[in-house]
Design a protein around this motif. Structure first.
Motif, PDB file in Angstrom:
ATOM      1  N   VAL A 198       0.870  -1.177   0.000  1.00 14.95           N
ATOM      2  CA  VAL A 198       0.000   0.000   0.000  1.00 14.95           C
ATOM      3  C   VAL A 198       0.904   1.223   0.000  1.00 14.95           C
ATOM      4  N   TYR A 236      12.106   5.116  16.382  1.00 16.73           N
ATOM      5  CA  TYR A 236      10.850   5.672  15.862  1.00 16.73           C
ATOM      6  C   TYR A 236      10.383   4.812  14.692  1.00 16.73           C
ATOM      7  N   SER A 242       6.696   0.316   1.270  1.00 17.18           N
ATOM      8  CA  SER A 242       5.565   0.550   0.378  1.00 17.18           C
ATOM      9  C   SER A 242       5.978   0.276  -1.067  1.00 17.18           C
TER      10      SER A 242
HETATM   11  C1  LIG Z   1      11.845  13.621   3.467  1.00 15.27           C
HETATM   12  C2  LIG Z   1      11.115  13.047   4.639  1.00 15.27           C
HETATM   13  C3  LIG Z   1      10.662  13.892   5.645  1.00 15.27           C
HETATM   14  C4  LIG Z   1       9.983  13.376   6.748  1.00 15.27           C
HETATM   15  N1  LIG Z   1       9.578  14.208   7.742  1.00 15.27           N
HETATM   16  C5  LIG Z   1       8.921  13.715   8.813  1.00 15.27           C
HETATM   17  C6  LIG Z   1       8.474  14.545   9.861  1.00 15.27           C
HETATM   18  O1  LIG Z   1       8.679  15.765   9.838  1.00 15.27           O
HETATM   19  N2  LIG Z   1       7.801  13.972  10.897  1.00 15.27           N
HETATM   20  C7  LIG Z   1       7.550  12.621  10.945  1.00 15.27           C
HETATM   21  O2  LIG Z   1       6.932  12.151  11.903  1.00 15.27           O
HETATM   22  N3  LIG Z   1       7.976  11.815   9.966  1.00 15.27           N
HETATM   23  C8  LIG Z   1       8.645  12.320   8.914  1.00 15.27           C
HETATM   24  N4  LIG Z   1       9.067  11.473   7.931  1.00 15.27           N
HETATM   25  C9  LIG Z   1       8.779  10.048   8.050  1.00 15.27           C
HETATM   26  C10 LIG Z   1       7.381   9.776   7.505  1.00 15.27           C
HETATM   27  O3  LIG Z   1       6.402  10.230   8.403  1.00 15.27           O
HETATM   28  C11 LIG Z   1       7.182   8.275   7.325  1.00 15.27           C
HETATM   29  O4  LIG Z   1       8.143   7.791   6.446  1.00 15.27           O
HETATM   30  C12 LIG Z   1       5.782   7.962   6.819  1.00 15.27           C
HETATM   31  O5  LIG Z   1       5.447   6.642   7.129  1.00 15.27           O
HETATM   32  C13 LIG Z   1       5.668   8.201   5.343  1.00 15.27           C
HETATM   33  O6  LIG Z   1       4.336   8.128   4.958  1.00 15.27           O
HETATM   34  P1  LIG Z   1       3.968   8.028   3.407  1.00 15.27           P
HETATM   35  O7  LIG Z   1       2.512   7.857   3.306  1.00 15.27           O
HETATM   36  O8  LIG Z   1       4.636   9.133   2.684  1.00 15.27           O
HETATM   37  O9  LIG Z   1       4.768   6.732   3.018  1.00 15.27           O
HETATM   38  P2  LIG Z   1       4.388   5.363   2.300  1.00 15.27           P
HETATM   39  O10 LIG Z   1       5.725   4.831   1.921  1.00 15.27           O
HETATM   40  O11 LIG Z   1       3.387   5.537   1.255  1.00 15.27           O
HETATM   41  O12 LIG Z   1       3.747   4.528   3.488  1.00 15.27           O
HETATM   42  C14 LIG Z   1       4.388   4.293   4.708  1.00 15.27           C
HETATM   43  C15 LIG Z   1       3.859   2.983   5.304  1.00 15.27           C
HETATM   44  O13 LIG Z   1       2.453   3.087   5.521  1.00 15.27           O
HETATM   45  C16 LIG Z   1       1.740   2.166   4.685  1.00 15.27           C
HETATM   46  N5  LIG Z   1       0.582   2.879   4.154  1.00 15.27           N
HETATM   47  C17 LIG Z   1       0.566   3.894   3.252  1.00 15.27           C
HETATM   48  N6  LIG Z   1      -0.671   4.338   3.067  1.00 15.27           N
HETATM   49  C18 LIG Z   1      -1.476   3.604   3.863  1.00 15.27           C
HETATM   50  C19 LIG Z   1      -2.857   3.605   4.123  1.00 15.27           C
HETATM   51  N7  LIG Z   1      -3.690   4.464   3.521  1.00 15.27           N
HETATM   52  N8  LIG Z   1      -3.350   2.706   5.020  1.00 15.27           N
HETATM   53  C20 LIG Z   1      -2.535   1.842   5.656  1.00 15.27           C
HETATM   54  N9  LIG Z   1      -1.200   1.794   5.437  1.00 15.27           N
HETATM   55  C21 LIG Z   1      -0.678   2.674   4.552  1.00 15.27           C
HETATM   56  C22 LIG Z   1       2.723   1.724   3.635  1.00 15.27           C
HETATM   57  O14 LIG Z   1       2.427   0.426   3.152  1.00 15.27           O
HETATM   58  C23 LIG Z   1       4.042   1.787   4.389  1.00 15.27           C
HETATM   59  O15 LIG Z   1       4.208   0.628   5.176  1.00 15.27           O
HETATM   60  C24 LIG Z   1       9.758  11.971   6.830  1.00 15.27           C
HETATM   61  C25 LIG Z   1      10.205  11.126   5.811  1.00 15.27           C
HETATM   62  C26 LIG Z   1      10.887  11.651   4.730  1.00 15.27           C
HETATM   63  C27 LIG Z   1      11.398  10.721   3.677  1.00 15.27           C
END
Ligand SMILES: Cc1cc2nc3c(=O)[nH]c(=O)nc-3n(C[C@H](O)[C@H](O)[C@H](O)COP(=O)(O)OP(=O)(O)OC[C@H]3O[C@@H](n4cnc5c(N)ncnc54)[C@H](O)[C@@H]3O)c2cc1C
Length: 506
Positions: A112, A461, A123
């Protein structure tokens, strides 16, 4: 590599509408075909199956030969740029149900994806990518209570824009491109967390489609165990979240600054780490110790200590008061006092592009930080071999309202600390040779272990997942692990949702 049930490619389809979607077949001659072990041994859906999927997913299905396929599935961390066999673009809950049923019928692996910013590639998949990013939008559903509904695939950029329009805010991060789903499900840290709590503390309800394609409206009263698990139990573990209900706060003016020090860096870092936890909850900060790239070293650039800080309105206090004597010695990169909240976030925001990285994190109490300990970090920092990119070790200021909740009140267990420490490693391929990357990753591992020993740091974390972490389940979830495994057993006994560091059923 042998591909079964595949017809030669005749035509590329831009697959938008469900009816016509996904009939473009895979071709063994596709450039990615031989290079990646993309096809699961027991699953290679026939063309008719892809058409069937397309009829179930109203946002369309993309296949590798479709325009923009690679762009849609490219994750932020290019280490995990695995090409899927197809991308199901979900627009509504029924699409999610359809995609989930389909992958299980086909026996195909899946992942997902919302924002694609998972550090460890969880993901990414070589099967079906269930892309939530089109299911986006924010709506105020209870003006009096300040409750907003965020759709399951919404990116942070849209969350921020819509909250700004409504004059509201939450605890949020700095990167526009991160998805709200991953951010919220794994905790969610940001400059306002000492005032409002961890972002998942603000979650009042969520809708989840579980492996059996059932819809659960989980909150404090209904499916409360699932609701508990979704507040820090990390994405990709229990189902697919199609919406989140969040408690918000009025967006009031704040003061923000970026300060920098190049002299007496160990003294400065020690002073920051021990002084700032005593500041009011209206204050939030993130400290960076930046180590230069190899090229920067050639130009005589050394390490530097910098901080980004935010102060909500605090009676009679300014940013200067927060820093005391450190204010005078700092280079003020920029300082903006009492400006509208969302204007301030433009200064604090970070813009990132996909590259290669690995992050390691742990939690620290200020009482464990000594001047000698800080010196140890600086000495070890000088031993970093270096890559073509600068790297940093960072301290995100926790404490305040983050510690108001009991560790078992939600799945986010990391309470009772003052700082979230993390050390990153960044590189670019092929500029940096593999040997050099390996040397830097070894340095990162040693530096992480040293910091944990020196500051008695614990945990990690879950939103900064680290695929090399020993005993990751305990580090991410601590004493909440058993309950999380119980919830997993109840809602996903067969581990349909499964990844390298996924929560296992009992
Ligand atoms: C450049 C950068 C800046 C960041 N800054 C911060 C910050 O300021 N604060 C903080 O707390 N974190 C931060 N992060 C970390 C970020 O919060 C996590 O990496 C987060 O999980 C990313 O979410 P995403 O939806 O973009 O990722 P994805 O890679 O799409 O998903 C993350 C995980 O959640 C799952 N998932 C996605 N969508 C769903 C859904 N709808 N339902 C169930 N599961 C789902 C995926 O399968 C995967 O396991 C940062 C990361 C990066 C790379």
């Amino acid at each position: 590599m042998m591909l079964r049930n595949i017809e030669p490619s005749r035509r590329n389809f831009l697959v938008g509408a469900g009816k016509f979607a996904a009939v473009a077949p895979l071709a063994a001659s596709m450039p990615w075909g031989a290079a990646r072990a993309a096809t699961p041994a027991n699953a290679c859906p026939p063309v008719s199956a892809w058409s069937d999927l397309a009829s179930r997913v109203s946002g369309g299905v993309l296949r590798p030969q479709d325009p923009f396929f690679n762009d849609v599935c490219r994750p932020n961390n290019l280490r995990y740029n695995t090409l899927p066999m197809g991308i199901a673009r979900c627009l509504k809950t029924e699409d999610v149900q359809g995609a989930l049923n389909w992958v299980q019928q086909q026996g195909l692996p899946f992942a997902v994806r919302s924002g694609g910013h998972n550090y460890a590639g969880y993901s990414s998949t070589n099967g079906l990518l269930i892309d939530m990013s089109l299911m986006a939008g924010v709506e105020v559903v209870d003006k009096k209570e300040g409750i907003v509904r965020v759709k399951g695939g919404t990116g942070n950029a849209l969350v921020y824009k819509d909250l700004e329009r409504a004059g509201l805010t939450i605890t949020h991060g700095r990167c526009d491109a991160v998805g709200a789903a991953g951010f919220l499900l794994g905790g969610g840290i940001g400059f306002s967390m000492r005032m409002y709590g961890i972002a998942s503390d603000l979650l009042t309800g969520t809708t989840v489609v579980t492996a059996d394609a059932k819809i659960h409206k989980a909150d404090a009263k209904n499916d409360s165990d699932l609701y508990w698990a979704c507040r820090g139990g990390a994405g990709g573990n229990f189902g697919i979240n199609t919406e989140f209900l969040l408690r918000t706060f009025p967006a009031e003016t704040v003061s923000v600054c970026q300060l920098k020090w190049t002299d007496n860096q160990a003294d400065v870092l020690h002073a920051l780490l021990t002084r700032l936890p005593n500041m009011p909850n209206t204050f939030g900060s993130k400290i960076n110790v930046t180590l230069p790239s190899i090229q920067q070293r050639c130009q005589g650039i050394g390490s530097e200590v910098s901080i980004l800080a935010q102060l909500h309105k605090t009676k009679g206090k300014t940013l200067k008061d927060m820093f005391g004597p450190l204010w005078e010695t700092a280079q003020k990169v920029w300082v903006h006092e009492d400006i509208p909240y969302w204007v301030a976030q433009d200064y604090l925001a970070e813009e990132t592009y996909p590259y290669y990285y690995q992050e390691k994190s742990s939690y620290v109490q200020a009482s464990r930080i000594s001047r000698d300990g800080v010196q140890t970090l600086f000495d070890a920092g000088r031993l970093q071999p270096g890559t073509s990119m600068p790297v940093a070790y960072k301290f995100f200021q926790t404490g305040g309202a983050c510690n108001d909740m009991r560790a078992d009140a939600t799945a986010y267990v990391h309470r009772g600390n003052d700082w979230l420490f993390s050390v990153e490693m960044n590189w670019w391929q092929p500029t940096d040779p593999q040997g050099l990357i390996n040397d830097n990753l070894t340095w990162q591992k040693d530096f992480y272990a040293l910091t944990n020993r020196t500051f008695s740091a614990v945990g990690a974390y879950q939103n900064f997942p680290d695929p090399t972490l020993d005993d990751w389940a305990k580090a991410y979830y601590g004493e909440n692990l058993t309950r999380l495994r119980e919830v997993k057993t109840k809602y996903d006994r067969d581990s349909v949702f499964n990844y390298g560091q996924g929560i296992k059923p009992l």
